[in-house]
Motif scaffolding. Structure first.
Motif, PDB file in Angstrom:
ATOM      1  N   PHE A  99      -9.527  83.560  86.077  1.00 56.82           N
ATOM      2  CA  PHE A  99      -9.071  83.178  87.416  1.00 56.82           C
ATOM      3  C   PHE A  99      -7.976  82.138  87.270  1.00 56.82           C
ATOM      4  O   PHE A  99      -8.105  81.205  86.470  1.00 56.82           O
ATOM      5  CB  PHE A  99     -10.214  82.607  88.255  1.00 56.82           C
ATOM      6  N   MET A 100      -6.917  82.290  88.052  1.00 54.06           N
ATOM      7  CA  MET A 100      -5.841  81.301  88.070  1.00 54.06           C
ATOM      8  C   MET A 100      -5.788  80.677  89.451  1.00 54.06           C
ATOM      9  O   MET A 100      -5.573  81.363  90.449  1.00 54.06           O
ATOM     10  CB  MET A 100      -4.499  81.926  87.715  1.00 54.06           C
ATOM     11  N   GLY A 101      -6.010  79.369  89.494  1.00 52.24           N
ATOM     12  CA  GLY A 101      -5.988  78.625  90.748  1.00 52.24           C
ATOM     13  C   GLY A 101      -5.244  77.322  90.581  1.00 52.24           C
ATOM     14  O   GLY A 101      -4.925  76.912  89.464  1.00 52.24           O
ATOM     15  N   MET A 117      -7.487  79.392  84.412  1.00 52.44           N
ATOM     16  CA  MET A 117      -6.077  79.099  84.170  1.00 52.44           C
ATOM     17  C   MET A 117      -5.475  78.390  85.379  1.00 52.44           C
ATOM     18  O   MET A 117      -5.945  78.557  86.507  1.00 52.44           O
ATOM     19  CB  MET A 117      -5.320  80.390  83.890  1.00 52.44           C
ATOM     20  N   ALA A 118      -4.405  77.641  85.131  1.00 51.02           N
ATOM     21  CA  ALA A 118      -3.742  76.893  86.195  1.00 51.02           C
ATOM     22  C   ALA A 118      -2.238  76.876  85.946  1.00 51.02           C
ATOM     23  O   ALA A 118      -1.802  76.850  84.793  1.00 51.02           O
ATOM     24  CB  ALA A 118      -4.258  75.455  86.233  1.00 51.02           C
ATOM     25  N   PRO A 119      -1.443  76.873  87.021  1.00 49.53           N
ATOM     26  CA  PRO A 119      -0.006  76.664  86.848  1.00 49.53           C
ATOM     27  C   PRO A 119       0.264  75.184  86.581  1.00 49.53           C
ATOM     28  O   PRO A 119      -0.577  74.324  86.877  1.00 49.53           O
ATOM     29  CB  PRO A 119       0.577  77.102  88.195  1.00 49.53           C
ATOM     30  N   ALA A 120       1.429  74.884  86.060  1.00 51.82           N
ATOM     31  CA  ALA A 120       1.797  73.497  85.768  1.00 51.82           C
ATOM     32  C   ALA A 120       1.748  72.621  87.013  1.00 51.82           C
ATOM     33  O   ALA A 120       1.509  71.418  86.924  1.00 51.82           O
ATOM     34  CB  ALA A 120       3.186  73.448  85.145  1.00 51.82           C
ATOM     35  N   SER A 121       1.939  73.215  88.183  1.00 49.72           N
ATOM     36  CA  SER A 121       1.972  72.478  89.445  1.00 49.72           C
ATOM     37  C   SER A 121       0.593  72.262  90.068  1.00 49.72           C
ATOM     38  O   SER A 121       0.482  71.703  91.162  1.00 49.72           O
ATOM     39  CB  SER A 121       2.876  73.212  90.445  1.00 49.72           C
ATOM     40  N   ALA A 122      -0.465  72.677  89.397  1.00 49.54           N
ATOM     41  CA  ALA A 122      -1.825  72.514  89.930  1.00 49.54           C
ATOM     42  C   ALA A 122      -2.181  71.029  90.050  1.00 49.54           C
ATOM     43  O   ALA A 122      -1.628  70.182  89.347  1.00 49.54           O
ATOM     44  CB  ALA A 122      -2.841  73.214  89.026  1.00 49.54           C
ATOM     45  N   VAL A 123      -3.140  70.744  90.925  1.00 46.82           N
ATOM     46  CA  VAL A 123      -3.617  69.371  91.062  1.00 46.82           C
ATOM     47  C   VAL A 123      -4.356  68.968  89.782  1.00 46.82           C
ATOM     48  O   VAL A 123      -4.850  69.815  89.027  1.00 46.82           O
ATOM     49  CB  VAL A 123      -4.523  69.190  92.311  1.00 46.82           C
ATOM     50  N   THR A 133      -3.205  75.999  80.772  1.00 51.25           N
ATOM     51  CA  THR A 133      -2.266  75.656  81.838  1.00 51.25           C
ATOM     52  C   THR A 133      -0.883  76.137  81.443  1.00 51.25           C
ATOM     53  O   THR A 133      -0.432  75.897  80.311  1.00 51.25           O
ATOM     54  CB  THR A 133      -2.242  74.128  82.080  1.00 51.25           C
ATOM     55  N   SER A 134      -0.228  76.817  82.350  1.00 53.04           N
ATOM     56  CA  SER A 134       1.114  77.335  82.079  1.00 53.04           C
ATOM     57  C   SER A 134       2.127  76.204  82.007  1.00 53.04           C
ATOM     58  O   SER A 134       1.894  75.111  82.522  1.00 53.04           O
ATOM     59  CB  SER A 134       1.530  78.331  83.174  1.00 53.04           C
ATOM     60  N   ALA A 142       4.695  81.312  86.586  1.00 46.07           N
ATOM     61  CA  ALA A 142       3.398  80.915  86.034  1.00 46.07           C
ATOM     62  C   ALA A 142       2.466  82.110  85.851  1.00 46.07           C
ATOM     63  O   ALA A 142       1.739  82.192  84.851  1.00 46.07           O
ATOM     64  CB  ALA A 142       2.733  79.863  86.924  1.00 46.07           C
ATOM     65  N   VAL A 143       2.502  83.054  86.797  1.00 44.43           N
ATOM     66  CA  VAL A 143       1.617  84.222  86.698  1.00 44.43           C
ATOM     67  C   VAL A 143       2.063  85.114  85.542  1.00 44.43           C
ATOM     68  O   VAL A 143       1.239  85.615  84.776  1.00 44.43           O
ATOM     69  CB  VAL A 143       1.562  84.989  88.031  1.00 44.43           C
ATOM     70  N   ARG A 144       3.355  85.305  85.385  1.00 35.05           N
ATOM     71  CA  ARG A 144       3.870  86.105  84.254  1.00 35.05           C
ATOM     72  C   ARG A 144       3.423  85.481  82.933  1.00 35.05           C
ATOM     73  O   ARG A 144       2.952  86.165  82.028  1.00 35.05           O
ATOM     74  CB  ARG A 144       5.382  86.158  84.332  1.00 35.05           C
ATOM     75  N   GLU A 145       3.560  84.172  82.842  1.00 33.47           N
ATOM     76  CA  GLU A 145       3.150  83.456  81.638  1.00 33.47           C
ATOM     77  C   GLU A 145       1.648  83.653  81.398  1.00 33.47           C
ATOM     78  O   GLU A 145       1.215  83.873  80.257  1.00 33.47           O
ATOM     79  CB  GLU A 145       3.486  81.977  81.808  1.00 33.47           C
TER      80      GLU A 145
END
Length: 168
Positions: A99-101, A117-123, A133-134, A142-145
């Protein structure tokens, strides 16, 4: 690692989290083409993709249709329950899921899946519990990564699946 399903949040993951409204009140969202291609090739690699979002919009419905994402849950406060419902449909468990949130509402489901998983911009609280973390922020690759990362963990390079005579 054997992941059968990647579930994605939308705002802040598939988008940068910005919500635009037209003067007529219609919602506008921007999606990244690289993310879309990553999703398509991850699907080609045998991983199903689902979306679980706290919101619902026409632009999102169109994007999911374009990407062939058939499993989606909208207006979800309890994302864990939504993912369990999708798992039941597929005959899998949370141990088969990534899961990516990016925000607090994603914390519970991220704690329960096999790979969070999390994008770099996640809290900060989300990045703290993420397994990965991307380098890129939500809505900007971020999703592609994440798709490439997951495939790599399974021994697959998505670029090797590209057929120049076929457009997904």
């Amino acid at each position: 690692m054997s992941i059968k399903l990647l579930a994605l949040d939308v705002d802040g993951v598939m988008t940068d989290g910005t919500i635009h409204y037209t003067e007529h009140g219609e919602e506008i969202k921007a999606f990244n083409a690289h993310d879309g291609l990553g999703i398509k090739y991850l699907q080609k690699a045998g991983v199903d993709v689902a979306v679980i979002s706290g919101r619902q919009s026409k632009p999102l419905a169109r994007r999911l249709s374009d990407l062939g994402i058939r499993r989606a849950r909208f207006k979800c406060v309890d994302k864990t329950a939504a993912l369990l419902d999708i798992c039941d449909e597929l005959g899998i468990t949370l141990e088969d899921c990534a899961f990516m949130g990016d925000d607090w509402i994603d914390l519970d489901v991220m704690r329960r899946v096999a790979y969070a998983m999390a994008p770099a911009s996640a809290v900060a609280e989300v990045k703290e519990i993420a397994d990965w973390t991307s380098a890129k922020i939500g809505g900007h690759g971020a999703v592609r990564e994440a798709c490439e990362h997951l495939a790599g963990k399974m021994g697959v390079r998505l670029v090797d699946l590209v057929n120049p005579k076929e457009y997904l």
